[in-house]
Design a protein around this motif. Structure first.
Motif, PDB file in Angstrom:
ATOM      1  N   LEU A  15       0.825  -1.210   0.000  1.00 50.92           N
ATOM      2  CA  LEU A  15       0.000   0.000   0.000  1.00 50.92           C
ATOM      3  C   LEU A  15       0.859   1.259   0.000  1.00 50.92           C
ATOM      4  N   GLU A  16       1.965   1.239   0.727  1.00 51.28           N
ATOM      5  CA  GLU A  16       2.874   2.386   0.725  1.00 51.28           C
ATOM      6  C   GLU A  16       3.457   2.603  -0.667  1.00 51.28           C
ATOM      7  N   THR A  25       0.886   4.132  -3.094  1.00 49.42           N
ATOM      8  CA  THR A  25       0.398   5.468  -2.763  1.00 49.42           C
ATOM      9  C   THR A  25       1.205   6.526  -3.503  1.00 49.42           C
ATOM     10  N   LYS A  54       0.713  11.892  -1.477  1.00 50.91           N
ATOM     11  CA  LYS A  54      -0.209  11.432  -0.437  1.00 50.91           C
ATOM     12  C   LYS A  54       0.509  10.689   0.692  1.00 50.91           C
ATOM     13  N   ARG A  55       1.816  10.553   0.608  1.00 49.58           N
ATOM     14  CA  ARG A  55       2.572   9.794   1.625  1.00 49.58           C
ATOM     15  C   ARG A  55       2.891  10.666   2.834  1.00 49.58           C
ATOM     16  N   ARG A  73       1.443   7.317   9.453  1.00 51.63           N
ATOM     17  CA  ARG A  73       0.885   6.187   8.704  1.00 51.63           C
ATOM     18  C   ARG A  73      -0.050   5.426   9.635  1.00 51.63           C
ATOM     19  N   PHE A  76      -4.613   6.270   6.786  1.00 44.21           N
ATOM     20  CA  PHE A  76      -3.703   6.284   5.644  1.00 44.21           C
ATOM     21  C   PHE A  76      -3.845   4.999   4.822  1.00 44.21           C
ATOM     22  N   TYR A  77      -3.836   3.854   5.509  1.00 46.66           N
ATOM     23  CA  TYR A  77      -3.887   2.572   4.801  1.00 46.66           C
ATOM     24  C   TYR A  77      -5.269   2.276   4.234  1.00 46.66           C
ATOM     25  N   ARG A  90      -7.398   4.518   3.164  1.00 47.28           N
ATOM     26  CA  ARG A  90      -7.497   5.353   1.963  1.00 47.28           C
ATOM     27  C   ARG A  90      -6.643   4.788   0.827  1.00 47.28           C
ATOM     28  N   ALA A  91      -5.507   4.203   1.157  1.00 47.10           N
ATOM     29  CA  ALA A  91      -4.667   3.572   0.129  1.00 47.10           C
ATOM     30  C   ALA A  91      -5.394   2.383  -0.498  1.00 47.10           C
ATOM     31  N   ARG A 124      -8.100   3.807  -2.691  1.00 53.31           N
ATOM     32  CA  ARG A 124      -7.571   4.320  -3.969  1.00 53.31           C
ATOM     33  C   ARG A 124      -7.341   3.193  -4.962  1.00 53.31           C
ATOM     34  N   ASP A 162      -9.972  10.264  -3.539  1.00 52.83           N
ATOM     35  CA  ASP A 162      -9.296  10.840  -2.374  1.00 52.83           C
ATOM     36  C   ASP A 162      -9.034  12.335  -2.520  1.00 52.83           C
TER      37      ASP A 162
END
Length: 138
Positions: free
Chosen positions: A71-72, A75, A79-80, A84, A88-89, A91-92, A95, A101
């Motif tokens: 996921l990182e 992204t 958006k990073r 975290r 964050f995850y 939404r990842a 996406r 987003d």
């Protein structure tokens, strides 16, 4: 008070898992399939609700290390953000499922999270295959 959450769970079960389209030969097979699909639908529904109620929660309770890494990497750089957290995850994942987003968008729902989890599973499996040693046939 919980009716909407129950409706969302069953919608995920019906549209995401396509439970009504299952055509299995025996009742035992159908029961096993429904049980598995219930777990999947629960995870998607639970994650959707959890991300709205506790966005600052630790993602380690929900995502594996491999899932977080994938996921990182998926992204966009812009958006990073540094924290975290669970939001964050989630939404990842969303996406990956088509969530745009944008700042004005509502929080991701079960449909984009379902689609995102499907794509995430493919990414994780691809990473597993890429890092596993090649089979040798003797």
């Amino acid at each position: 008070a919980l009716r909407w959450k129950i409706e969302t769970f069953f919608r995920t079960l019906k549209t995401g898992c396509r439970i009504e389209e299952m055509r299995l030969a025996t009742a035992d097979r159908l029961a096993n399939c429904i049980a598995l699909c219930c777990v999947v639908a629960w995870r998607v529904s639970w994650l959707t609700m959890l991300s709205r109620e506790a966005p600052e929660a630790a993602p380690t309770a929900v995502f594996t290390e491999t899932e977080r890494h994938m996921l990182e990497q998926a992204t966009p750089e812009r958006k990073r953000q540094a924290p975290r957290n669970l939001d964050f995850y989630v939404r990842a994942v969303a996406r990956l499922g088509g969530y745009l987003d944008r700042a004005s968008d509502t929080p991701p729902g079960t449909t984009v999270i379902w689609r995102g989890f499907s794509r995430l599973a493919d990414l994780v499996e691809g990473a597993r295959i890429a890092t596993s040693p090649p089979d040798t046939y003797g």
